[in-house]
Design an enzyme around this catalytic site. Structure first.
Site, PDB file in Angstrom:
ATOM      1  NE  ARG A  21      -5.054  -8.679 -10.542  1.00 42.52           N
ATOM      2  CZ  ARG A  21      -5.234  -7.416 -10.194  1.00 42.52           C
ATOM      3  NH1 ARG A  21      -4.371  -6.491 -10.535  1.00 42.52           N
ATOM      4  NH2 ARG A  21      -6.300  -7.069  -9.481  1.00 42.52           N
ATOM      5  CG  ASP A  22      -3.638  -6.281  -6.607  1.00 45.88           C
ATOM      6  OD1 ASP A  22      -3.540  -5.665  -7.674  1.00 45.88           O
ATOM      7  OD2 ASP A  22      -3.828  -5.728  -5.516  1.00 45.88           O
ATOM      8  CG  HIS A  37      -8.876  -4.391  -4.775  1.00 42.02           C
ATOM      9  ND1 HIS A  37      -8.487  -5.612  -5.267  1.00 42.02           N
ATOM     10  CD2 HIS A  37      -7.762  -3.613  -4.811  1.00 42.02           C
ATOM     11  CE1 HIS A  37      -7.202  -5.576  -5.598  1.00 42.02           C
ATOM     12  NE2 HIS A  37      -6.728  -4.377  -5.312  1.00 42.02           N
ATOM     13  CG  HIS A  78      -3.779  -1.847  -2.370  1.00 38.49           C
ATOM     14  ND1 HIS A  78      -2.750  -2.736  -2.584  1.00 38.49           N
ATOM     15  CD2 HIS A  78      -4.647  -2.017  -3.388  1.00 38.49           C
ATOM     16  CE1 HIS A  78      -2.983  -3.391  -3.705  1.00 38.49           C
ATOM     17  NE2 HIS A  78      -4.119  -2.979  -4.227  1.00 38.49           N
ATOM     18  CB  CYS A 134      -0.622  -1.096  -8.214  1.00 40.49           C
ATOM     19  SG  CYS A 134      -0.653  -0.486  -9.887  1.00 40.49           S
ATOM     20  CG  ASN A 166      -5.041  -6.403  -2.323  1.00 41.22           C
ATOM     21  OD1 ASN A 166      -4.323  -6.689  -3.254  1.00 41.22           O
ATOM     22  ND2 ASN A 166      -6.146  -5.748  -2.457  1.00 41.22           N
TER      23      ASN A 166
END
Ligand code: ZN
Length: 310
Positions: free
Chosen positions: A13-14, A205, A207, A238, A247
């Site tokens: 997803r990310d 979470h 990055h 993002c 990430n």
């Protein structure tokens, strides 16, 4: 002290939401099915967002319907609003991640809502899970700072945390969305929230935008954090974060944890193999290190000395 952590894989997803090339649905399904066999207990498989905003995730329903669900694995998705929640519940998503940014500017760009509107949407998402097998999982984005506003409001973050806990969120992930945190800032923010909300289960979470992702994760472990998100191969970023970077790389993080005697329940070799398949599927080198260098414990055959010593 418990020496185990739980990692949720969010690369599908990310990670994929920012890829220039659309990954075909069958390839996503094959990667998720392979991830399901690595010992991961949580996999975020997609996001139920508007297909015009993030076309990379337009096949959310098809992905959810196509994967082979492994017993004991929870399958999650990112959910921006009530419509997304209804779609996710309809296809049996286990964990609905409602992520709102503390920073107004960032939240507007990300999901076209102010933070207050985003928090209202969280109420609607929570309502959509009532009486279903799906649950709401919290996400607080730009928790350590915003690329447009700088420092974020502690008071607002506390309000968001309180709201998510009221809705029964079993975990609330604090996201360093654009990688502005450092280990000290992680420690200060996490300890502040732990003190104010002793009942909360906090996750991270992170990055790796400035190369501090794993250092920040380690600071989290030292503060007692046991839940982390990561992306295989270090996929992602993002779309609304300037110069976005992915990430923390899941297999690099798992490698560090295992070397330190911290259990993850994950088969590292299997995970590295999936990261390599993801790299093939995307057709570009991914930032993950261990997938290239091998594990620290891998022994190498010695080469004969190049210069002959007489
Ligand atoms: Zn992220």
């Amino acid at each position: 002290m418990s020496r185990s952590i739980e990692i949720s894989e969010v690369g599908m997803r990310d990670g994929l939401q920012i890829e220039r090339n659309l990954v075909p649905t069958e390839k996503k399904i094959a990667l998720i099915d392979a991830l399901s066999k690595t010992g991961l207990k949580k996999i975020e498989i997609t996001g139920f967002v508007h297909p015009k905003v993030i076309p990379q995730l337009a096949d959310a329903e098809a992905v959810a319907a196509g994967i082979r669900r492994e017993p004991g694995v929870r399958y999650g998705a990112f959910i921006p609003n009530a419509r997304g929640a209804e779609r996710a519940v309809a296809v049996g998503i286990d964990d609905l991640k409602a992520g709102v940014a503390v920073s107004d500017s960032f939240n507007r760009l990300n999901v076209r809502m102010t933070t207050e509107e985003g928090m209202k949407a969280v109420d609607e998402i929570a309502a959509a899970t009532k009486g279903t097998n799906s649950r709401l999982v919290g996400g607080i984005a730009t928790a350590f700072g915003c690329p447009y506003e700088g420092p974020v409001s502690r008071e607002r973050m506390h309000r968001m945390m309180a709201q998510l806990l009221r809705h029964g969120a079993p975990i609330v992930y604090l996201a360093d969305t654009t990688g502005v945190a450092n280990p000290d800032r992680i420690r200060r923010t996490v300890e502040d929230l732990q003190k104010a909300f002793p009942e909360a289960v906090i996750g991270l979470h992170l990055h790796n935008t400035r190369g501090l992702g794993i250092a920040n994760a380690l600071a989290g472990i030292d503060c007692g954090i046991r839940h982390f998100e990561g992306s295989i191969g270090g996929l992602g970023g993002c779309p609304f974060a300037p110069r976005a970077v992915g990430n923390i790389c899941t297999e690099d993080f798992v490698h560090m944890a295992h070397e330190m005697g911290i259990e993850t329940g994950i088969d590292l070799d299997a995970l590295i193999a999936v990261a390599q398949s993801a790299q093939d599927a995307l057709g570009r080198p991914l930032p993950g290190m261990v997938m290239k260098s091998g594990k620290a414990t891998d022994l190498h055959a010695m080469e004969a000395p190049r210069v002959k010593v007489d």
